[in-house]
Design a protein around this motif. Structure first.
Motif, PDB file in Angstrom:
ATOM      1  N   SER A 118      12.124  14.479  15.015  1.00 46.52           N
ATOM      2  CA  SER A 118      11.636  13.489  15.749  1.00 46.52           C
ATOM      3  C   SER A 118      12.076  12.133  15.399  1.00 46.52           C
ATOM      4  O   SER A 118      12.843  11.889  14.117  1.00 46.52           O
ATOM      5  CB  SER A 118      10.064  13.687  15.397  1.00 46.52           C
ATOM      6  N   VAL A 119      12.127  11.412  16.439  1.00 46.66           N
ATOM      7  CA  VAL A 119      12.962  10.061  16.163  1.00 46.66           C
ATOM      8  C   VAL A 119      11.690   8.962  16.397  1.00 46.66           C
ATOM      9  O   VAL A 119      11.293   9.055  17.451  1.00 46.66           O
ATOM     10  CB  VAL A 119      14.086   9.833  17.272  1.00 46.66           C
ATOM     11  N   ASP A 120      11.538   7.903  15.721  1.00 45.78           N
ATOM     12  CA  ASP A 120      10.707   6.772  15.679  1.00 45.78           C
ATOM     13  C   ASP A 120      11.658   5.838  16.541  1.00 45.78           C
ATOM     14  O   ASP A 120      12.688   5.179  15.983  1.00 45.78           O
ATOM     15  CB  ASP A 120      10.369   6.228  14.433  1.00 45.78           C
ATOM     16  N   LEU A 121      10.947   5.351  17.603  1.00 41.80           N
ATOM     17  CA  LEU A 121      11.725   4.525  18.533  1.00 41.80           C
ATOM     18  C   LEU A 121      11.546   2.879  18.247  1.00 41.80           C
ATOM     19  O   LEU A 121      12.381   2.253  18.908  1.00 41.80           O
ATOM     20  CB  LEU A 121      11.338   4.738  20.182  1.00 41.80           C
ATOM     21  N   ARG A 122      10.451   2.596  17.274  1.00 43.56           N
ATOM     22  CA  ARG A 122      10.609   1.375  16.912  1.00 43.56           C
ATOM     23  C   ARG A 122      11.665   0.669  16.369  1.00 43.56           C
ATOM     24  O   ARG A 122      12.259   1.163  15.373  1.00 43.56           O
ATOM     25  CB  ARG A 122       9.380   1.218  15.961  1.00 43.56           C
ATOM     26  N   GLY A 123      12.328  -0.305  17.034  1.00 41.57           N
ATOM     27  CA  GLY A 123      13.537  -1.156  16.643  1.00 41.57           C
ATOM     28  C   GLY A 123      14.629  -0.271  16.807  1.00 41.57           C
ATOM     29  O   GLY A 123      15.813  -0.666  16.545  1.00 41.57           O
ATOM     30  N   ALA A 124      14.548   0.881  17.628  1.00 39.83           N
ATOM     31  CA  ALA A 124      15.828   1.569  17.953  1.00 39.83           C
ATOM     32  C   ALA A 124      16.546   0.968  19.045  1.00 39.83           C
ATOM     33  O   ALA A 124      16.194   0.163  19.625  1.00 39.83           O
ATOM     34  CB  ALA A 124      15.467   3.142  18.436  1.00 39.83           C
ATOM     35  N   GLN A 125      17.901   1.405  19.110  1.00 37.40           N
ATOM     36  CA  GLN A 125      18.903   0.523  20.073  1.00 37.40           C
ATOM     37  C   GLN A 125      19.509   1.757  21.029  1.00 37.40           C
ATOM     38  O   GLN A 125      19.887   2.868  20.582  1.00 37.40           O
ATOM     39  CB  GLN A 125      19.947  -0.084  19.405  1.00 37.40           C
ATOM     40  N   LEU A 126      19.485   1.464  22.330  1.00 35.34           N
ATOM     41  CA  LEU A 126      20.222   2.362  23.386  1.00 35.34           C
ATOM     42  C   LEU A 126      21.365   1.774  23.869  1.00 35.34           C
ATOM     43  O   LEU A 126      21.196   0.395  24.047  1.00 35.34           O
ATOM     44  CB  LEU A 126      19.230   2.465  24.480  1.00 35.34           C
ATOM     45  N   GLU A 127      22.230   2.553  24.112  1.00 38.87           N
ATOM     46  CA  GLU A 127      23.491   1.885  24.835  1.00 38.87           C
ATOM     47  C   GLU A 127      24.346   3.272  25.529  1.00 38.87           C
ATOM     48  O   GLU A 127      24.401   4.205  25.001  1.00 38.87           O
ATOM     49  CB  GLU A 127      24.487   1.023  24.044  1.00 38.87           C
ATOM     50  N   PHE A 128      24.744   2.900  26.736  1.00 39.38           N
ATOM     51  CA  PHE A 128      25.438   3.813  27.546  1.00 39.38           C
ATOM     52  C   PHE A 128      26.944   4.022  26.724  1.00 39.38           C
ATOM     53  O   PHE A 128      27.552   3.125  26.110  1.00 39.38           O
ATOM     54  CB  PHE A 128      25.838   3.514  28.951  1.00 39.38           C
ATOM     55  N   LEU A 152       9.251  12.643  25.217  1.00 43.31           N
ATOM     56  CA  LEU A 152       9.018  11.139  24.967  1.00 43.31           C
ATOM     57  C   LEU A 152       7.475  11.218  24.837  1.00 43.31           C
ATOM     58  O   LEU A 152       6.940  11.081  25.709  1.00 43.31           O
ATOM     59  CB  LEU A 152       9.651  10.336  25.890  1.00 43.31           C
ATOM     60  N   VAL A 153       6.955  11.015  23.759  1.00 40.69           N
ATOM     61  CA  VAL A 153       5.503  10.832  23.462  1.00 40.69           C
ATOM     62  C   VAL A 153       5.039   9.882  22.615  1.00 40.69           C
ATOM     63  O   VAL A 153       5.735   9.677  21.457  1.00 40.69           O
ATOM     64  CB  VAL A 153       4.853  12.199  23.083  1.00 40.69           C
ATOM     65  N   GLY A 154       4.158   8.989  22.835  1.00 45.03           N
ATOM     66  CA  GLY A 154       3.701   7.796  21.993  1.00 45.03           C
ATOM     67  C   GLY A 154       5.233   7.086  21.751  1.00 45.03           C
ATOM     68  O   GLY A 154       5.837   6.461  22.315  1.00 45.03           O
ATOM     69  N   ASN A 155       5.482   6.776  20.289  1.00 43.67           N
ATOM     70  CA  ASN A 155       6.460   5.997  19.978  1.00 43.67           C
ATOM     71  C   ASN A 155       7.635   6.913  19.465  1.00 43.67           C
ATOM     72  O   ASN A 155       8.435   6.296  19.008  1.00 43.67           O
ATOM     73  CB  ASN A 155       6.122   5.230  18.605  1.00 43.67           C
ATOM     74  N   SER A 156       7.837   8.059  19.830  1.00 48.17           N
ATOM     75  CA  SER A 156       8.689   9.040  19.428  1.00 48.17           C
ATOM     76  C   SER A 156       9.433   9.858  20.538  1.00 48.17           C
ATOM     77  O   SER A 156       8.597  10.044  21.505  1.00 48.17           O
ATOM     78  CB  SER A 156       7.897  10.142  18.486  1.00 48.17           C
ATOM     79  N   LEU A 157      10.458   9.928  19.961  1.00 49.57           N
ATOM     80  CA  LEU A 157      11.230  10.994  21.101  1.00 49.57           C
ATOM     81  C   LEU A 157      11.543  12.216  20.095  1.00 49.57           C
ATOM     82  O   LEU A 157      11.864  12.084  18.993  1.00 49.57           O
ATOM     83  CB  LEU A 157      12.601  10.406  21.323  1.00 49.57           C
ATOM     84  N   ASP A 174      10.885  -1.477  24.387  1.00 46.13           N
ATOM     85  CA  ASP A 174      10.607  -2.870  24.777  1.00 46.13           C
ATOM     86  C   ASP A 174       9.027  -3.112  24.337  1.00 46.13           C
ATOM     87  O   ASP A 174       8.794  -4.196  23.968  1.00 46.13           O
ATOM     88  CB  ASP A 174      10.879  -3.290  26.162  1.00 46.13           C
ATOM     89  N   ARG A 175       8.497  -1.893  24.745  1.00 41.67           N
ATOM     90  CA  ARG A 175       6.833  -2.083  24.634  1.00 41.67           C
ATOM     91  C   ARG A 175       6.631  -2.167  23.174  1.00 41.67           C
ATOM     92  O   ARG A 175       5.777  -3.204  22.661  1.00 41.67           O
ATOM     93  CB  ARG A 175       6.320  -1.053  25.221  1.00 41.67           C
ATOM     94  N   LEU A 176       7.288  -1.418  22.356  1.00 40.58           N
ATOM     95  CA  LEU A 176       7.266  -1.396  20.838  1.00 40.58           C
ATOM     96  C   LEU A 176       7.351  -2.955  20.277  1.00 40.58           C
ATOM     97  O   LEU A 176       6.970  -3.381  19.206  1.00 40.58           O
ATOM     98  CB  LEU A 176       7.700  -0.396  20.054  1.00 40.58           C
ATOM     99  N   ALA A 177       8.535  -3.416  20.768  1.00 39.42           N
ATOM    100  CA  ALA A 177       9.107  -4.713  20.264  1.00 39.42           C
ATOM    101  C   ALA A 177       7.956  -5.805  20.487  1.00 39.42           C
ATOM    102  O   ALA A 177       7.986  -6.922  19.595  1.00 39.42           O
ATOM    103  CB  ALA A 177      10.204  -4.966  20.930  1.00 39.42           C
ATOM    104  N   LEU A 178       7.210  -5.674  21.446  1.00 35.22           N
ATOM    105  CA  LEU A 178       6.170  -6.858  21.777  1.00 35.22           C
ATOM    106  C   LEU A 178       4.695  -6.496  20.974  1.00 35.22           C
ATOM    107  O   LEU A 178       4.009  -7.413  20.972  1.00 35.22           O
ATOM    108  CB  LEU A 178       5.774  -6.678  23.305  1.00 35.22           C
ATOM    109  N   GLN A 179       4.719  -5.472  20.030  1.00 33.51           N
ATOM    110  CA  GLN A 179       3.310  -5.023  19.762  1.00 33.51           C
ATOM    111  C   GLN A 179       3.496  -5.731  18.186  1.00 33.51           C
ATOM    112  O   GLN A 179       4.505  -5.844  17.582  1.00 33.51           O
ATOM    113  CB  GLN A 179       3.271  -3.749  19.326  1.00 33.51           C
TER     114      GLN A 179
END
Ligand code: I3P
Length: 128
Positions: free
Chosen positions: A70-80, A41-46, A123-128
């Protein structure tokens, strides 16, 4: 990430081994193919690196090998998502482009840490 002299320094947030399978590509369902992956996990990417077992120890270190994907995490969603697998400790990552991955480990605490750290970046990306 900080900026010095116009250069963006991506911060390494976390790295480790997880079991991974892609289950959707652009919204299209895929057949599962679980593999161990070195996840960074580095910068905005997994960033995913290939199964370390199939390589020499030095070849899968970040910087020494090319990422598998590589996955861009901006706008991504996580769920168990234990309901999506017979395995335990599974969570699903969905990208804005409709790619879906399941990530898993036998170690509960490790999976919680990964989930929380990735969610923190989202969450951090959503605030930028
Ligand atoms: C799949 C394989 C996966 C399993 C999946 C099976 O069979 O056993 O490990 O997912 O279950 O279909 P195959 O190798 O023949 O493709 P889990 O390990 O996550 O349960 P599923 O179809 O219920 O998702």
């Amino acid at each position: 990430s900080g900026t010095t002299n116009g250069t963006v320094h991506k911060e390494l947030e976390k790295a480790g081994l997880l079991n991974k399978t892609k289950i959707s590509e652009g919204g299209r369902k895929l057949r599962k193919n679980w593999n161990q992956s070195w996840v960074v996990l580095v910068g905005n990417s997994l960033v995913f690196f290939k199964d370390p077992k199939s390589q020499t120890p030095s070849s899968w270190k970040p910087g020494n090998s090319r990422p598998e994907s590589s996955v861009d995490l901006r706008g991504a969603q996580l769920e168990f998502a234990d309901c999506l697998s017979s395995k335990k400790n599974v969570f699903k990552l969905r990208t804005v482009t409709g790619n879906e991955f399941l990530l898993q480990s036998e170690t509960d605490s490790l999976v919680r840490e990964w989930y929380n750290t990735i969610q923190g970046v989202i969450d951090r990306l959503a605030l930028q």
